[in-house]
Design a protein around this motif. Structure first.
Motif, PDB file in Angstrom:
ATOM      1  N   ILE A  68       0.395   7.214  -6.631  1.00 52.10           N
ATOM      2  CA  ILE A  68      -1.077   7.700  -6.273  1.00 52.10           C
ATOM      3  C   ILE A  68      -1.995   6.753  -7.014  1.00 52.10           C
ATOM      4  CG2 ILE A  68      -2.762   9.724  -6.647  1.00 52.10           C
ATOM      5  CD1 ILE A  68      -0.099  10.124  -4.807  1.00 52.10           C
ATOM      6  N   LYS A 122      -2.382   3.614  -5.157  1.00 53.55           N
ATOM      7  CA  LYS A 122      -3.013   3.733  -3.888  1.00 53.55           C
ATOM      8  C   LYS A 122      -4.838   3.914  -4.086  1.00 53.55           C
ATOM      9  CE  LYS A 122       0.455   5.612  -1.138  1.00 53.55           C
ATOM     10  NZ  LYS A 122       1.020   6.705  -0.441  1.00 53.55           N
ATOM     11  N   GLN A 123      -5.011   4.669  -5.188  1.00 54.40           N
ATOM     12  CA  GLN A 123      -6.239   4.927  -5.618  1.00 54.40           C
ATOM     13  C   GLN A 123      -7.143   3.475  -5.706  1.00 54.40           C
ATOM     14  OE1 GLN A 123      -7.676   8.292  -6.338  1.00 54.40           O
ATOM     15  NE2 GLN A 123      -9.657   6.999  -6.324  1.00 54.40           N
ATOM     16  N   PHE A 159     -15.055  11.845   4.426  1.00 56.05           N
ATOM     17  CA  PHE A 159     -13.413  11.832   4.027  1.00 56.05           C
ATOM     18  C   PHE A 159     -12.999  10.852   2.940  1.00 56.05           C
ATOM     19  CE2 PHE A 159      -8.917  11.347   5.027  1.00 56.05           C
ATOM     20  CZ  PHE A 159      -8.500  12.453   4.819  1.00 56.05           C
ATOM     21  N   GLN A 160     -13.391   9.914   3.167  1.00 52.65           N
ATOM     22  CA  GLN A 160     -13.002   8.760   2.466  1.00 52.65           C
ATOM     23  C   GLN A 160     -13.525   8.891   0.900  1.00 52.65           C
ATOM     24  OE1 GLN A 160     -10.967   6.814   3.984  1.00 52.65           O
ATOM     25  NE2 GLN A 160     -10.463   4.813   2.541  1.00 52.65           N
ATOM     26  N   ALA A 161     -14.960   9.194   0.897  1.00 48.64           N
ATOM     27  CA  ALA A 161     -15.370   9.656  -0.455  1.00 48.64           C
ATOM     28  C   ALA A 161     -14.675  10.770  -1.140  1.00 48.64           C
ATOM     29  CB  ALA A 161     -16.952   9.881  -0.232  1.00 48.64           C
ATOM     30  N   SER A 162     -14.375  11.776  -0.354  1.00 49.58           N
ATOM     31  CA  SER A 162     -13.830  12.826  -0.894  1.00 49.58           C
ATOM     32  C   SER A 162     -12.431  12.499  -1.488  1.00 49.58           C
ATOM     33  CB  SER A 162     -13.546  14.025   0.219  1.00 49.58           C
ATOM     34  OG  SER A 162     -12.575  14.973  -0.328  1.00 49.58           O
ATOM     35  N   VAL A 163     -11.637  11.590  -0.702  1.00 54.55           N
ATOM     36  CA  VAL A 163     -10.205  11.371  -1.148  1.00 54.55           C
ATOM     37  C   VAL A 163     -10.217  10.595  -2.336  1.00 54.55           C
ATOM     38  CG1 VAL A 163      -8.159  10.039  -0.429  1.00 54.55           C
ATOM     39  CG2 VAL A 163      -9.225  11.769   1.110  1.00 54.55           C
ATOM     40  N   TYR A 164     -11.181   9.370  -2.206  1.00 50.55           N
ATOM     41  CA  TYR A 164     -11.116   8.517  -3.416  1.00 50.55           C
ATOM     42  C   TYR A 164     -12.078   8.833  -4.605  1.00 50.55           C
ATOM     43  CZ  TYR A 164      -8.116   5.637  -0.544  1.00 50.55           C
ATOM     44  OH  TYR A 164      -7.102   5.090   0.319  1.00 50.55           O
ATOM     45  N   GLN A 165     -12.712  10.104  -4.521  1.00 51.98           N
ATOM     46  CA  GLN A 165     -13.457  10.696  -5.557  1.00 51.98           C
ATOM     47  C   GLN A 165     -14.631   9.821  -5.819  1.00 51.98           C
ATOM     48  OE1 GLN A 165     -10.923  12.506  -8.744  1.00 51.98           O
ATOM     49  NE2 GLN A 165      -9.427  11.076  -7.666  1.00 51.98           N
ATOM     50  N   ILE A 166     -15.461   9.467  -4.905  1.00 47.43           N
ATOM     51  CA  ILE A 166     -16.651   8.908  -4.784  1.00 47.43           C
ATOM     52  C   ILE A 166     -17.835  10.068  -4.825  1.00 47.43           C
ATOM     53  CG2 ILE A 166     -18.262   7.366  -3.922  1.00 47.43           C
ATOM     54  CD1 ILE A 166     -15.439   6.247  -2.508  1.00 47.43           C
ATOM     55  N   ASN A 206       0.776  -1.337   0.125  1.00 44.00           N
ATOM     56  CA  ASN A 206      -0.070   0.039  -0.072  1.00 44.00           C
ATOM     57  C   ASN A 206       0.742   1.288  -0.006  1.00 44.00           C
ATOM     58  OD1 ASN A 206      -2.895   1.425   1.893  1.00 44.00           O
ATOM     59  ND2 ASN A 206      -2.268   0.969  -0.274  1.00 44.00           N
ATOM     60  N   GLY A 207       2.128   1.183   0.081  1.00 44.20           N
ATOM     61  CA  GLY A 207       3.022   2.346  -0.037  1.00 44.20           C
ATOM     62  C   GLY A 207       3.188   3.050   1.259  1.00 44.20           C
ATOM     63  N   ILE A 208       2.868   2.403   2.286  1.00 48.37           N
ATOM     64  CA  ILE A 208       2.951   2.964   3.574  1.00 48.37           C
ATOM     65  C   ILE A 208       4.355   2.977   4.061  1.00 48.37           C
ATOM     66  CG2 ILE A 208       2.239   2.914   6.207  1.00 48.37           C
ATOM     67  CD1 ILE A 208      -0.314   1.678   5.077  1.00 48.37           C
TER      68      ILE A 208
END
Lengths: 259, 573
Positions: A70, A73-74, A97-104, A48-50
Motif C-alpha cells: 500500500i 502504491k501510494q 476518485f483519484q483525490a479520494s484514493v490518494y488522500q489529496i 506497481n504491484g499489478i
C-alpha cells in the motif's frame, strides 16, 4: 527511489522477464526500450504491484512490494498503454476518485491546472466513454499527475496524443523529474527517449542488454560509426545485436527496388 | 508482387471471410473451454466444473427417464406462453435500460468486422448466424429435457431451435426499432410498454386480491393460493382474444415441436415456423436499413444542436471549473470505491429501480396470507432471502463483475485487498438491504408485522446479503467472464453456476434444519423457555451465516491478490 533486484516473471511456461536488476534515483528519467514482447510492460506493471512477481524484490522509496504494497502504491503512479477508464464516470469524477484514493485534501486548483494543461477543461463533465483515444490517454496522465507521485511509470505515454499534447507531456515529464520524481518511460519512440531520458535500459527477451546513461549507450554501441549513424536508433540495434540484420534488410530492400 | 484478389461480393448475403471468422471463433470457443481444464492455475475450478456438470447431467437424465409426459394440452399452452413472456421480458429490458447499439458488437468485431470491406447485409448475416449458433446449443438442451413430451424427435428439436431463434430475432427487431427512434419516440414506447405490462400485472393482482377478499375460508396457505390465482389470471389473459393473437406466432413453434406424428400437419407447421423465421430475418435487414437512415437524420439534427450550443460551452466550462470540488471520504479506500459504485447506481437509477421493483412485489406476496405476526415475519424473511438469492445478484452488478477489464487499475490503487473487496461489495449489499427494508416497511405499515421485529430482522439479514454477494463474486473470481456475451460457453457456465448455487442453498437449508432439530430436541429435553430456544436458534443461524460471509470475503480477497490481469482477464471476443 526504485530498486529492482533479481526480478523475474513467467507466464505459464514462458519467461517474460529474466533476473532483472536496476535502480532509478529521484530526478532520473529511465527510458525502457526493446522489441515487442521484451518485457517492458510486465516490468512496469510489476513495479506497481499489478502483477505478482515470480522471483526477486522490488522497492519504492524503501517500501517493498511484498511487505508494504500500500505504501509503495501510494507513492507510485502508473499510466498504462491502453487506459481502462470507468466508462460512466465523468472526467472530473475520475479526478475526484483519484483525490479520494490518494488522500489529496484540496485538489480543486491542481485539477483545474491539469485539465487546462492537457486541454480537457471543456470535457470536464463528459463521461469517459465519450472521450477520444487521445483524450483518454490525457485523462489517465492527469490522474497520475494529480497524486504528485514519487515514482512515475509511463507505458507508451504518447499513444494517441496530438502534437500539442506530446509537447506538453514531454515538458511535464521533465518537470516531474525536476520535482524529484523517479520516472520510467517505456517507449518505442527513440527520438522521444533521446529527448527526455537521462538513462536508458535496453531489454531483449526479458534480459538487460544495456543499462546506463544515454551517452554511454551511444558511445558503447555506435563507437566507430560516422556521426550520422551515431544515433540512438543505431545504438539500439547494435545493443540488440541486430546491426547486421538491419543492414541486410536494407540491402534486400534496395536490391528488390533495383530489380 | 502481392495483389489483392478480394472481390467486392456486394450482392451476396455471405462473405467468405466472415464465414471463416465464425468457424475460427467456434473452434476457439471449444479450444478455450478445454484449455481452461488444462490450465494448472484453474485445476480446482475445472474439477468443480466437471463435478457440477456431471451432477446437472445426471439430474437431467434422471428427470428425463423417470418423468411422466406432461399433459399435451397444458404443455401446448405453456410453451408458447413461455416464449412470449421471454420476448416480452426482452422488450421491457430494452425499453427501460440505457440505449445500446443493436447487435452488441464486441470491440474486436468493431475493429475487424465493422471496419472490413464487407457490406452491411453481410455483417448482419454474420451476427444472425452467431445468434443462431447460440440458439442451437440451447435447443439441444431444451429438446433433451423435454424429450418425454416430444413424440417426433426431429420436430421437437427443430421446433425448439426455430422457436428460440425467433425469440432472439424478435429481440434484435426490438433493439433496432428502439435504437432508430428519437428521444420522444423512445419515451412513448417506454410508456406504452410499461403501461401495457404493468397494467396486465396490476389487473391480475387486483383480480387476485378481490378473489382473496371474497373468499372468507382463506387461512394459512394464502400466499400459495394467491400464487395459484395469479397463474389463473395470467392464463385467462393469455386465453383472451388479444392474448391469443399475440401468442399466435409462438404457438406455431410449439405445435411443430409437439407434433404427435409425422403427418401433413407437422409439415404445415414446419413450413410456417421456417417462414416466420424467414420473415423475421427479412424484417431485420429492412429495419436495419431504416435504423441506418434514422441514424443519419439524427446526426444532422445533433449537428445543428451542437453548433447552437458550442458558443456557450466554453464559458460555462470556465465558470464550472472554479467551483469547490468535494473529495469523497477515503475510509481506507472503502469510501472511494463506495462513492464510485454509487455513481453507477445514480447513472443507472432507472434500471436499478426496475430491477428492485419486481423482487419487492414478489417478496410482498406472503403479506396476503392470514398469519400471526411471528409467522408472517418468518414467511416474509424466507421470501426475501429467496428472491435476494435468485434475482438480485444478476440485477445488481456493481462489484468485481463490473470491473473485470479494470482489474489492473484496481490492483494499482493504494488500497488493501480486504478494503478493496469490502468497497466492491458494499453497494450491492446496501442495495439488497434497501430492498429488504422496503419490504419490511410495507409489512410493518400494513400492520401484519411488528415494527421492532421487522427492524431486528433487517439487521439480522445483513450477513445473509453479504454472503449472497460474496459467494457470487467468489464464483466470478474463480472463473471470470466478460459480461454481455452470449454463446455456448456462457450457457454452460450459467447452468454450472446455477447448479453450484442451488447446491449451496440446499446445503445451507439442510444445515438450518439440522440446527432447528438440535434446538427443538434440546428445548424439549431440558424444558427450556421458548424465548431462550428461539434466541439460540436465531443466533446460531446468524453466527454461521456471518462466519460464512466473512469466509467468502476473505476468499475473494485472496483471489484478488492472486489475480493476474495479464493471465486471468478473459478475452473480450
Amino acid at each position: 527511489m526504485i530498486n529492482v533486484v533479481g526480478f523475474s516473471k513467467c507466464y505459464e511456461q514462458f519467461l517474460a522477464v529474466d533476473n532483472l536488476s536496476f535502480s532509478v534515483q529521484p530526478g532520473q528519467v529511465l527510458g525502457l526500450v526493446g522489441r515487442n514482447g521484451a518485457g517492458k510492460t510486465t516490468t512496469l506493471r510489476s513495479i506497481n504491484g499489478i502483477i505478482p512477481l515470480s522471483q526477486g524484490t522490488i522497492e519504492v522509496d524503501g517500501f517493498s512490494i511484498d511487505s508494504n504494497p500500500i505504501e509503495l502504491k501510494q507513492r507510485t503512479a502508473y499510466v498504462p498503454d491502453d487506459p481502462q477508464l470507468f466508462e460512466d464516470l465523468t472526467v472530473e469524477q475520475h479526478l475526484q476518485f483519484q483525490a479520494s484514493v490518494y488522500q489529496i485534501s484540496d485538489p480543486a486548483d491542481e485539477m483545474t491546472r491539469l485539465l487546462q494543461m492537457f486541454e480537457l477543461s471543456p470535457k470536464r463533465h463528459n463521461a469517459a466513454s465519450s472521450l477520444s483515444r487521445g483524450m483518454r490517454q490525457k485523462l489517465a496522465i492527469c490522474c497520475a499527475y494529480l497524486q504528485q507521485p514519487k515514482v512515475l511509470l509511463l507505458d507508451e505515454p504518447m499513444t494517441g496524443l496530438d502534437p500539442q499534447g506530446i509537447r506538453v507531456l514531454k515538458q511535464s515529464i521533465k518537470e516531474q523529474a525536476k520535482r524529484g520524481a523517479a520516472v520510467i518511460i517505456s517507449s518505442h519512440l527513440l527520438a522521444m527517449v533521446e529527448d527526455i531520458c537521462s538513462h536508458v535500459m535496453v531489454l531483449d527477451c526479458g534480459k538487460t542488454k544495456f543499462l546506463g546513461e544515454l551517452a554511454e549507450l551511444q558511445e558503447q554501441f555506435a563507437g566507430d560509426q560516422t556521426p550520422d549513424n551515431q544515433s540512438l536508433e543505431q545504438a539500439f540495434f547494435s545493443a540488440l545485436g541486430d546491426a547486421q540484420h538491419v543492414v541486410g534488410a536494407e540491402l534486400g530492400l534496395s536490391n528488390a527496388n533495383a530489380e | 508482387m502481392m495483389q489483392s484478389t478480394t472481390q467486392p461480393l456486394s450482392g451476396s448475403l455471405w462473405h467468405p471471410a466472415l464465414q471463416r471468422l465464425l468457424r475460427f471463433q467456434t473452434k476457439a470457443k471449444f479450444r478455450r473451454l478445454f484449455a481452461s481444464f488444462r490450465n494448472p492455475r484453474k485445476k480446482v475450478i475445472s474439477i468443480v466444473a466437471v463435478l457440477l456438470g456431471l451432477m446437472w447431467l445426471s439430474q437431467t437424465i434422471l428427470s428425463v427417464l423417470f418423468r411422466e409426459a406432461a399433459d399435451p394440452d397444458q404443455i401446448g399452452f405453456w410453451l408458447p406462453l413461455g416464449l412470449f413472456i421471454y420476448s416480452l421480458w426482452h422488450l421491457i429490458k430494452i425499453s427501460t435500460r440505457q440505449v445500446v447499439e443493436p447487435f452488441e458488437w464486441t470491440p474486436a468485431e468493431k475493429e475487424f468486422v465493422i471496419a472490413a470491406p464487407v457490406t452491411r447485409t453481410q455483417q448482419i448475416t454474420y451476427r444472425l448466424t452467431s445468434i443462431a449458433t447460440a440458439a442451437l446449443a440451447k435447443a439441444v438442451c431444451f429438446s433433451v429435457i423435454m424429450s418425454p413430451d416430444i413424440r417426433v424427435w426431429y420436430a421437437g428439436f427443430f421446433g425448439m431451435l426455430l422457436g428460440l431463434a425467433f425469440v432472439d430475432l424478435v429481440r434484435v427487431l426490438f433493439e433496432l426499432f428502439f435504437y432508430g427512434l428519437g428521444k420522444a419516440g423512445r419515451r412513448v414506447v417506454q410508456l406504452v410498454v410499461l403501461a401495457g405490462a404493468g397494467g396486465c400485472f396490476l389487473y391480475a393482482i387486483s383480480n387476485c386480491l378481490i378473489a382473496q377478499t371474497a373468499n372468507s375460508d382463506l387461512s394459512s396457505p394464502g400466499a400459495l393460493l394467491f400464487f395459484k390465482n395469479f397463474i389463473a389470471e395470467i392464463t385467462s389473459l393469455a386465453q383472451s382474444q388479444v392474448g391469443q393473437s399475440l401468442m399466435a406466432p409462438f404457438a406455431v413453434f410449439s405445435k411443430f415441436a409437439l407434433s404427435p406424428e409425422t403427418n401433413i400437419v407437422l409439415f404445415k407447421n414446419m413450413f410456417l415456423a421456417v417462414g416466420l423465421n424467414g420473415l423475421a430475418v427479412a424484417a431485420v435487414y429492412v429495419l436495419d436499413r431504416w435504423m441506418q437512415r434514422r441514424g443519419r437524420q439524427k446526426e444532422v439534427a445533433n449537428l445543428k444542436t451542437a453548433i447552437a450550443q458550442k458558443a456557450n460551452a466554453d464559458d460555462s466550462a470556465a465558470v464550472q471549473s472554479n467551483r469547490k470540488i468535494r473529495v469523497p471520504a477515503r475510509l481506507g479506500g472503502v469510501g472511494s470505491l463506495l462513492w464510485r459504485q454509487l455513481l453507477g447506481v445514480k447513472n443507472y437509477r432507472g434500471t436499478v429501480a426496475f430491477s428492485l421493483t419486481v423482487p419487492v412485489l414478489l417478496s410482498c406476496l406472503p403479506l396476503l396470507a392470514n398469519h400471526n405476526p411471528g409467522m408472517m415475519l418468518l414467511n416474509l424473511i424466507a421470501s426475501m432471502v429467496f428472491y435476494s438469492f435468485l434475482l438480485l445478484p444478476s440485477a445488481l452488478i456493481l462489484d468485481y463483475r463490473r470491473d473485470i477489464n479494470r482489474m489492473a487499475v484496481l490492483k494499482s490503487l493504494p488500497i488493501s485487498s480486504l478494503a478493496m473487496t469490502i468497497g466492491q461489495l458494499a453497494v450491492p449489499v446496501l442495495m439488497c438491504c434497501l430492498f429488504q427494508a422496503v419490504v419490511l416497511t410495507i409489512g410493518a405499515a400494513s400492520g401484519k408485522v411488528i415494527l421492532w421485529q421487522a427492524i431486528l430482522a433487517g439487521v439480522l439479514l445483513v450477513p445473509v446479503n453479504v454472503l449472497i454477494f460474496a459467494a457470487e463474486n467468489y464464483i466470478f473470481m474463480l472463473a471470470p467472464y466478460q459480461r454481455n456475451k452470449e454463446g455456448f460457453d456462457v450457457f454452460l457456465r450459467t447452468i454450472l453456476t446455477f447448479t453450484g448455487k442451488g447446491l449451496f442453498f440446499g446445503l445451507a437449508l439442510g444445515l438450518a434444519l439440522l440446527w432447528v432439530t438440535i434446538v427443538v430436541r434440546t428445548h424439549n429435553y431440558f424444558a427450556l423457555s421458548n424465548w431462550f430456544s428461539t434466541s439460540a436458534f436465531t443466533l446460531g443461524v446468524w453466527g454461521v451465516t456471518l462466519s460464512l460471509a466473512w469466509f467468502f470475503v476473505l476468499s475473494i480477497t485472496k483471489r484478488f491478490e492472486r489475480f493476474d490481469p495479464s493471465q486471468d482477464t478473459p478475452g473480450v471476443g
